[in-house]
Design a protein around this motif. Structure first.
Motif, short mmCIF file in Angstrom:
data_model
loop_
_atom_site.label_atom_id
_atom_site.label_comp_id
_atom_site.label_asym_id
_atom_site.label_seq_id
_atom_site.Cartn_x
_atom_site.Cartn_y
_atom_site.Cartn_z
N GLU A 263 -13.90 -2.83 5.25
CA GLU A 263 -14.09 -4.18 4.87
C GLU A 263 -13.09 -5.11 4.38
O GLU A 263 -12.90 -6.30 4.83
N CYS A 264 -12.43 -4.52 3.35
CA CYS A 264 -11.24 -5.30 3.00
C CYS A 264 -10.31 -5.70 4.05
O CYS A 264 -9.71 -6.85 4.20
N LEU A 265 -9.98 -4.51 4.88
CA LEU A 265 -9.04 -4.85 5.92
C LEU A 265 -9.38 -5.68 6.78
O LEU A 265 -8.59 -6.77 7.49
N ILE A 266 -10.82 -5.59 7.25
CA ILE A 266 -11.18 -6.63 8.25
C ILE A 266 -11.01 -8.34 7.71
O ILE A 266 -10.56 -9.07 8.40
N ASN A 267 -11.44 -8.25 6.41
CA ASN A 267 -11.40 -9.58 5.67
C ASN A 267 -9.71 -10.13 5.61
O ASN A 267 -9.82 -11.43 5.64
N LEU A 268 -9.19 -9.15 5.62
CA LEU A 268 -7.59 -9.57 5.78
C LEU A 268 -6.92 -9.98 7.10
O LEU A 268 -5.73 -10.15 7.23
N GLY A 269 -7.92 -9.68 8.05
CA GLY A 269 -7.52 -9.92 9.55
C GLY A 269 -7.08 -8.89 10.32
O GLY A 269 -6.44 -9.19 11.38
N TRP A 270 -7.02 -7.52 9.52
CA TRP A 270 -6.78 -6.37 10.44
C TRP A 270 -7.67 -6.05 11.60
O TRP A 270 -8.77 -6.11 11.27
N GLN A 271 -7.45 -5.64 12.63
CA GLN A 271 -8.30 -5.21 13.63
C GLN A 271 -8.56 -3.75 13.41
O GLN A 271 -8.00 -2.84 13.73
N PHE A 283 -9.40 3.35 11.63
CA PHE A 283 -8.35 3.12 12.45
C PHE A 283 -7.92 1.80 12.76
O PHE A 283 -8.97 0.84 12.92
N ILE A 284 -6.77 1.37 12.34
CA ILE A 284 -6.17 -0.06 12.73
C ILE A 284 -5.48 -0.18 14.06
O ILE A 284 -4.63 0.58 14.22
N ASN A 285 -5.94 -1.10 14.83
CA ASN A 285 -5.52 -1.25 16.11
C ASN A 285 -4.45 -2.55 16.00
O ASN A 285 -4.76 -3.58 15.50
N ASP A 286 -3.23 -2.19 16.59
CA ASP A 286 -2.29 -3.49 16.57
C ASP A 286 -1.11 -3.16 17.36
O ASP A 286 -0.98 -2.02 18.04
N SER A 287 0.05 -3.71 17.36
CA SER A 287 1.16 -3.75 18.26
C SER A 287 2.08 -2.46 17.61
O SER A 287 1.86 -2.35 16.34
N GLU A 288 2.69 -1.97 18.46
CA GLU A 288 3.48 -0.80 17.80
C GLU A 288 4.40 -1.10 16.81
O GLU A 288 4.59 -0.67 15.90
N GLN A 289 5.11 -2.50 17.15
CA GLN A 289 6.04 -2.85 16.12
C GLN A 289 5.33 -3.30 14.68
O GLN A 289 5.70 -3.12 13.64
N LEU A 314 -3.20 3.33 14.46
CA LEU A 314 -3.00 3.98 12.99
C LEU A 314 -4.11 4.35 12.30
O LEU A 314 -5.08 3.66 12.17
N ARG A 315 -4.13 5.61 11.59
CA ARG A 315 -5.23 6.22 10.94
C ARG A 315 -4.94 6.30 9.49
O ARG A 315 -3.96 6.53 8.94
N ILE A 316 -6.11 5.91 9.03
CA ILE A 316 -6.36 6.07 7.55
C ILE A 316 -7.47 7.08 7.27
O ILE A 316 -8.59 6.76 7.60
N VAL A 317 -7.26 8.02 6.19
CA VAL A 317 -8.30 9.14 5.83
C VAL A 317 -8.45 9.07 4.51
O VAL A 317 -7.43 9.35 3.71
N LEU A 318 -9.68 8.85 3.89
CA LEU A 318 -9.97 9.07 2.67
C LEU A 318 -10.53 10.30 2.32
O LEU A 318 -11.04 11.15 3.34
N HIS A 319 -10.38 10.82 1.06
CA HIS A 319 -10.76 12.30 0.80
C HIS A 319 -10.94 12.28 -0.81
O HIS A 319 -10.64 11.47 -1.43
N ASN A 335 -3.33 -6.36 -0.05
CA ASN A 335 -3.38 -7.73 -0.22
C ASN A 335 -2.28 -8.76 -0.39
O ASN A 335 -2.13 -9.75 -0.09
N THR A 336 -1.37 -7.90 -0.80
CA THR A 336 0.26 -8.47 -0.84
C THR A 336 1.12 -8.15 0.38
O THR A 336 2.20 -8.59 0.11
N TYR A 337 0.78 -7.67 1.16
CA TYR A 337 1.55 -7.13 2.38
C TYR A 337 1.63 -8.42 3.35
O TYR A 337 0.64 -9.13 3.54
N GLN A 338 2.90 -8.51 3.72
CA GLN A 338 3.31 -9.72 4.73
C GLN A 338 3.53 -9.29 5.97
O GLN A 338 4.23 -8.60 6.25
N ARG A 339 2.66 -9.78 6.66
CA ARG A 339 2.33 -9.29 8.23
C ARG A 339 3.45 -9.71 9.02
O ARG A 339 4.14 -9.13 9.96
#
Length: 340
Positions: A263-271, A283-289, A314-319, A335-339
């Motif tokens: 939910e946080c990633l979606i709110n930040l504009g990540w697909q 899973f985050i979908n975006d360009s390879e770069q 790109l995959r993110i796995v919680l555990h 939140n602080t990452y500059q895309r």
């Protein structure tokens, strides 16, 4: 401190699990007299609703043994093109078992189109490698496979064509918790099921293969041939037994944290694929770069993500080793990452 989100295989044994391992009663499992291994196998058989179970060093060996126990050399089996059995298990069924995989492209929900499954079953003809097995996977990329679909496809291929059906249930406990469905109901359609102990459940090693007694008897011979006949393996089985007794219900914590992060990633504009995390994967979908930059930046901040350096996902796995504090650290980093 490194926050490792590459996989749920990276977990460390907790102190209580280490104590259980150090105090395990052991014997020689090749002689079938290791009491802790026997207890683990009985517990797994009960949970899965199957007659018997067999402790394996790895999920890869568990799936391979299942194929070899179901198929003869020269047989073919149907499997998803992106399934773990086909993509990530080094072709063992072909190299070591002389079996021919027939891959089918999955639907978006991870199911195999029934019409394509049926069309892939070879007719009884001397020109063809006989189709004897169908392999499915649940969960698939973190998605729970619909139980009604599983029941239908298993019943259809079994009754109409006499196929056996094996389930790679490496993360089936996640599916059980996500849908509030008893594990044995999810395993009921299948002739055999592989359950992994070293992913979300948190054991350092091991899987269990479940099925009827005749199948497990054949599987035991294959396990020995493949080098999986361990001796005082109760030390390892104790960790798996601890997981089955203590770590199943806590999988919901991983799912909840994954949902919060998605939910946080979606709110930040990540697909985010499917706009959610159904279990413990995002899973985050975006360009390879973009994904290369994200992966490298997070790594410099001691956050490890699963990206191979190519492709648009790109995959993110919680555990279990990701606490609320760790989750907040990850959220702050995004939140602080500059895309740009």
């Amino acid at each position: 401190m490194i926050i490792d989100l590459r996989s749920d295989t990276v977990t460390q044994p907790c102190e209580k699990m280490r104590q259980a391992m150090s105090m395990a009663k052991v014997g020689d499992d090749v002689y079938e007299d290791d009491p802790t291994v026997n207890l683990l196998q009985e517990k797994a058989a009960t949970l899965s609703g199957k007659e018997a179970a067999l402790f394996m060093p790895t999920g890869t060996q568990s799936n391979l043994v299942a194929i070899l126990a179901h198929c003869q050399r020269g047989d073919s089996f149907i499997v998803g093109e992106h399934a773990h059995i086909y993509q990530y298990e080094a072709g063992g069924s072909a190299v070591l078992g002389g079996t021919l995989p027939k891959p089918i492209i999955e639907n978006e929900d991870g199911t195999l189109p029934l019409e394509k499954v049926l069309a892939s079953i070879k007719p009884k003809d001397i020109h063809f490698a006989p189709t004897t097995l169908l392999c499915l996977e649940n969960t698939f990329n973190g998605k729970v496979i619909d139980l009604g679909y599983q029941e239908t496809v298993c019943q259809t291929v079994r009754k109409k064509h006499g196929l056996k059906v094996h389930l790679d249930g490496a993360r089936l406990f996640n599916a059980s918790i996500a849908t509030n469905t008893e594990l044995k109901k999810l395993t009921a359609p299948y002739d055999s099921v592989s359950l992994c102990l070293s992913k979300g459940l948190g054991a350092p090693v091991g899987s269990v293969l479940c099925g009827n007694t005749d199948f497990i008897s054949r599987a035991k011979a294959w396990r020995k041939m493949l080098g999986g006949g361990m001796r005082q393996s109760g030390v390892l089985a104790a960790a798996g037994l601890f997981c089955l007794e203590h770590n199943i219900n806590r999988l919901k914590e991983d799912h909840d944290r994954a949902s919060t992060l998605a939910e946080c990633l979606i709110n930040l504009g990540w697909q985010v694929k499917d706009n959610q995390a159904q279990t413990n994967m995002i899973f985050i979908n975006d360009s390879e770069q973009t994904l290369i930059k994200l992966n490298e930046t997070m790594k410099s901040n001691k956050i490890l993500l699963s990206y191979g350096g190519a492709g648009n996902s790109l995959r993110i796995v919680l555990h279990k080793d990701i606490t609320d504090e760790g989750l907040n650290t990850v959220i702050n980093a995004f939140n602080t990452y500059q895309r740009n």
